[in-house]
Design a protein around this motif. Structure first.
Motif, short mmCIF file in Angstrom:
data_model
loop_
_atom_site.label_atom_id
_atom_site.label_comp_id
_atom_site.label_asym_id
_atom_site.label_seq_id
_atom_site.Cartn_x
_atom_site.Cartn_y
_atom_site.Cartn_z
N MET A 44 -1.18 3.54 -9.04
CA MET A 44 -2.24 4.37 -9.24
C MET A 44 -3.22 4.30 -8.25
SD MET A 44 -0.30 5.23 -11.64
CE MET A 44 -0.20 4.43 -13.38
N GLN A 45 -3.29 3.14 -7.64
CA GLN A 45 -4.28 2.75 -6.82
C GLN A 45 -3.96 3.34 -5.30
OE1 GLN A 45 -4.03 -1.67 -6.19
NE2 GLN A 45 -4.81 -2.10 -8.12
N ASP A 46 -5.22 3.85 -4.73
CA ASP A 46 -5.09 4.57 -3.76
C ASP A 46 -5.08 3.67 -2.17
OD1 ASP A 46 -5.63 6.87 -4.87
OD2 ASP A 46 -7.78 6.88 -4.46
N GLU A 47 -5.73 2.34 -2.51
CA GLU A 47 -5.33 1.68 -1.22
C GLU A 47 -4.94 0.30 -1.68
OE1 GLU A 47 -9.86 0.39 -0.36
OE2 GLU A 47 -9.20 2.37 0.58
N ASP A 48 -4.37 -0.73 -0.99
CA ASP A 48 -4.13 -1.92 -1.12
C ASP A 48 -5.30 -2.91 -1.06
OD1 ASP A 48 -1.37 -1.26 -1.57
OD2 ASP A 48 -0.93 -1.80 0.75
N PRO A 49 -5.27 -3.66 -2.19
CA PRO A 49 -6.49 -4.69 -1.96
C PRO A 49 -6.39 -5.57 -0.85
CG PRO A 49 -4.83 -5.34 -3.90
CD PRO A 49 -4.50 -3.88 -3.36
N PRO A 50 -7.51 -6.14 -0.29
CA PRO A 50 -7.23 -7.07 0.92
C PRO A 50 -6.63 -8.25 0.50
CG PRO A 50 -9.68 -6.89 -0.05
CD PRO A 50 -8.75 -5.95 -0.85
N ALA A 51 -5.70 -8.85 1.31
CA ALA A 51 -5.20 -10.04 1.08
C ALA A 51 -6.41 -11.27 1.00
CB ALA A 51 -4.18 -10.26 2.07
N ALA A 52 -6.00 -12.29 0.37
CA ALA A 52 -6.62 -13.42 0.07
C ALA A 52 -6.97 -14.23 1.34
CB ALA A 52 -6.06 -14.25 -0.93
#
Length: 60
Positions: A44-52
């Motif tokens: 359901m997320q619109d965009e991927d979270p930034p990588a660590a």
């Protein structure tokens, strides 16, 4: 046919059933609920979270 194969098949089936039940119990522990809830929300997320550790480019 040798009766040994029937006993071997029975032992293997019991081992597979025990493995299945063990994995099922492990997956349904309360400890795993927060992780599974987060994974359920991923589609359901619109965009991927930034990588660590990834550097973000500055907006110009």
């Amino acid at each position: 046919m040798n009766p040994f194969w029937g006993h071997l098949a029975g032992v293997l089936i019991v081992l597979m059933m025990a493995s299945f039940i063990g994995i099922w119990i492990w997956a349904w522990r309360k400890y795993h609920k927060p992780v599974f809830d987060r994974m359920a929300q991923l589609p359901m997320q619109d965009e991927d979270p930034p990588a660590a550790g990834a550097k973000q480019e500055k907006a110009r």
